[in-house]
Design a protein around this motif. Structure first.
Motif, PDB file in Angstrom:
ATOM      1  N   THR A   2     -11.313  11.178 -81.803  1.00  0.00           N
ATOM      2  CA  THR A   2     -12.151  10.013 -81.580  1.00  0.00           C
ATOM      3  C   THR A   2     -11.348   9.033 -80.734  1.00  0.00           C
ATOM      4  O   THR A   2     -10.207   8.725 -81.059  1.00  0.00           O
ATOM      5  N   MET A   3     -11.979   8.578 -79.656  1.00  0.00           N
ATOM      6  CA  MET A   3     -11.326   7.623 -78.773  1.00  0.00           C
ATOM      7  C   MET A   3     -12.053   6.291 -78.884  1.00  0.00           C
ATOM      8  O   MET A   3     -13.251   6.206 -78.624  1.00  0.00           O
ATOM      9  N   PHE A   4     -11.325   5.273 -79.293  1.00  0.00           N
ATOM     10  CA  PHE A   4     -11.864   3.923 -79.380  1.00  0.00           C
ATOM     11  C   PHE A   4     -11.600   3.253 -78.036  1.00  0.00           C
ATOM     12  O   PHE A   4     -10.456   3.222 -77.566  1.00  0.00           O
ATOM     13  N   THR A   5     -12.650   2.731 -77.419  1.00  0.00           N
ATOM     14  CA  THR A   5     -12.588   2.286 -76.043  1.00  0.00           C
ATOM     15  C   THR A   5     -13.573   1.146 -75.815  1.00  0.00           C
ATOM     16  O   THR A   5     -14.255   0.720 -76.743  1.00  0.00           O
ATOM     17  N   HIS A   6     -13.642   0.668 -74.594  1.00  0.00           N
ATOM     18  CA  HIS A   6     -14.731  -0.192 -74.146  1.00  0.00           C
ATOM     19  C   HIS A   6     -14.846  -0.050 -72.635  1.00  0.00           C
ATOM     20  O   HIS A   6     -13.966   0.520 -71.981  1.00  0.00           O
ATOM     21  N   LEU A  11      -6.844   1.400 -68.993  1.00  0.00           N
ATOM     22  CA  LEU A  11      -5.988   2.346 -69.715  1.00  0.00           C
ATOM     23  C   LEU A  11      -6.804   3.487 -70.315  1.00  0.00           C
ATOM     24  O   LEU A  11      -6.319   4.605 -70.443  1.00  0.00           O
ATOM     25  N   CYS A  12      -8.051   3.197 -70.671  1.00  0.00           N
ATOM     26  CA  CYS A  12      -8.930   4.230 -71.230  1.00  0.00           C
ATOM     27  C   CYS A  12      -9.268   5.286 -70.180  1.00  0.00           C
ATOM     28  O   CYS A  12      -9.330   6.476 -70.492  1.00  0.00           O
ATOM     29  N   LYS A  48      -9.166  -4.624 -80.780  1.00  0.00           N
ATOM     30  CA  LYS A  48      -9.570  -5.375 -79.581  1.00  0.00           C
ATOM     31  C   LYS A  48      -8.455  -5.532 -78.551  1.00  0.00           C
ATOM     32  O   LYS A  48      -8.733  -5.643 -77.365  1.00  0.00           O
ATOM     33  N   TYR A  49      -7.201  -5.515 -78.979  1.00  0.00           N
ATOM     34  CA  TYR A  49      -6.086  -5.660 -78.038  1.00  0.00           C
ATOM     35  C   TYR A  49      -5.329  -4.357 -77.809  1.00  0.00           C
ATOM     36  O   TYR A  49      -4.305  -4.361 -77.134  1.00  0.00           O
ATOM     37  N   ASP A  50      -5.820  -3.260 -78.351  1.00  0.00           N
ATOM     38  CA  ASP A  50      -5.027  -2.037 -78.355  1.00  0.00           C
ATOM     39  C   ASP A  50      -5.690  -0.811 -77.749  1.00  0.00           C
ATOM     40  O   ASP A  50      -5.087   0.252 -77.752  1.00  0.00           O
ATOM     41  N   VAL A  51      -6.903  -0.900 -77.239  1.00  0.00           N
ATOM     42  CA  VAL A  51      -7.546   0.298 -76.711  1.00  0.00           C
ATOM     43  C   VAL A  51      -6.829   0.804 -75.477  1.00  0.00           C
ATOM     44  O   VAL A  51      -6.233  -0.006 -74.758  1.00  0.00           O
ATOM     45  N   PRO A  52      -6.815   2.096 -75.268  1.00  0.00           N
ATOM     46  CA  PRO A  52      -7.458   3.098 -76.086  1.00  0.00           C
ATOM     47  C   PRO A  52      -6.643   3.427 -77.338  1.00  0.00           C
ATOM     48  O   PRO A  52      -5.418   3.358 -77.332  1.00  0.00           O
ATOM     49  N   VAL A  53      -7.367   3.779 -78.364  1.00  0.00           N
ATOM     50  CA  VAL A  53      -6.772   4.258 -79.601  1.00  0.00           C
ATOM     51  C   VAL A  53      -7.398   5.618 -79.875  1.00  0.00           C
ATOM     52  O   VAL A  53      -8.615   5.786 -79.755  1.00  0.00           O
ATOM     53  N   ILE A  54      -6.582   6.590 -80.231  1.00  0.00           N
ATOM     54  CA  ILE A  54      -7.064   7.941 -80.498  1.00  0.00           C
ATOM     55  C   ILE A  54      -6.794   8.277 -81.963  1.00  0.00           C
ATOM     56  O   ILE A  54      -5.684   8.089 -82.456  1.00  0.00           O
ATOM     57  N   HIS A  55      -7.827   8.781 -82.621  1.00  0.00           N
ATOM     58  CA  HIS A  55      -7.698   9.301 -83.982  1.00  0.00           C
ATOM     59  C   HIS A  55      -7.950  10.808 -83.933  1.00  0.00           C
ATOM     60  O   HIS A  55      -8.731  11.278 -83.104  1.00  0.00           O
ATOM     61  N   VAL A  56      -7.310  11.528 -84.809  1.00  0.00           N
ATOM     62  CA  VAL A  56      -7.594  12.942 -85.006  1.00  0.00           C
ATOM     63  C   VAL A  56      -7.932  13.116 -86.482  1.00  0.00           C
ATOM     64  O   VAL A  56      -7.189  12.652 -87.354  1.00  0.00           O
ATOM     65  N   TRP A  63      -1.994   5.270 -79.330  1.00  0.00           N
ATOM     66  CA  TRP A  63      -2.718   4.205 -78.651  1.00  0.00           C
ATOM     67  C   TRP A  63      -2.071   3.920 -77.312  1.00  0.00           C
ATOM     68  O   TRP A  63      -0.976   4.385 -77.018  1.00  0.00           O
ATOM     69  N   HIS A  64      -2.776   3.178 -76.511  1.00  0.00           N
ATOM     70  CA  HIS A  64      -2.377   2.695 -75.192  1.00  0.00           C
ATOM     71  C   HIS A  64      -2.262   3.804 -74.151  1.00  0.00           C
ATOM     72  O   HIS A  64      -3.133   3.948 -73.328  1.00  0.00           O
ATOM     73  N   ARG A  65      -1.213   4.555 -74.146  1.00  0.00           N
ATOM     74  CA  ARG A  65      -1.023   5.587 -73.121  1.00  0.00           C
ATOM     75  C   ARG A  65      -0.902   6.964 -73.779  1.00  0.00           C
ATOM     76  O   ARG A  65      -0.300   7.098 -74.836  1.00  0.00           O
TER      77      ARG A  65
END
Length: 76
Positions: A2-6, A11-12, A48-56, A63-65
């Motif tokens: 899951t990728m948290f983005t906007h 960076l996303c 809000k200040y950290d996207v992208p964040v990836i969950h598995v 996060w970030h890169r």
């Protein structure tokens, strides 16, 4: 994954390109969560200040890169 983005997250865009490289070595499905959409306030407050964040599997992965080699190793 899951990728948290906007929508305005450069960076996303970079992370998606890196994840495409990861996917060539470790197959996975990915879904995206736009943290700015209604109903995603929890994720906006958290990331809000950290996207992208990836969950598995609902657990934080990175996060970030996205470093391709590191991410492949973590997913294996």
């Amino acid at each position: 994954l899951t990728m948290f983005t906007h929508s305005r997250c450069q960076l996303c865009v970079d992370a998606k390109e890196a994840l495409a490289q990861v996917h060539k070595q470790v197959p996975f499905e990915i879904s995206e969560v736009d943290i700015r959409k209604p109903g995603n306030e929890k994720w906006f407050d958290e990331y809000k200040y950290d996207v992208p964040v990836i969950h598995v599997n609902d657990e934080f992965l990175l996060w970030h890169r996205v470093n391709v080699a590191d991410t492949v190793a973590k997913l294996k």
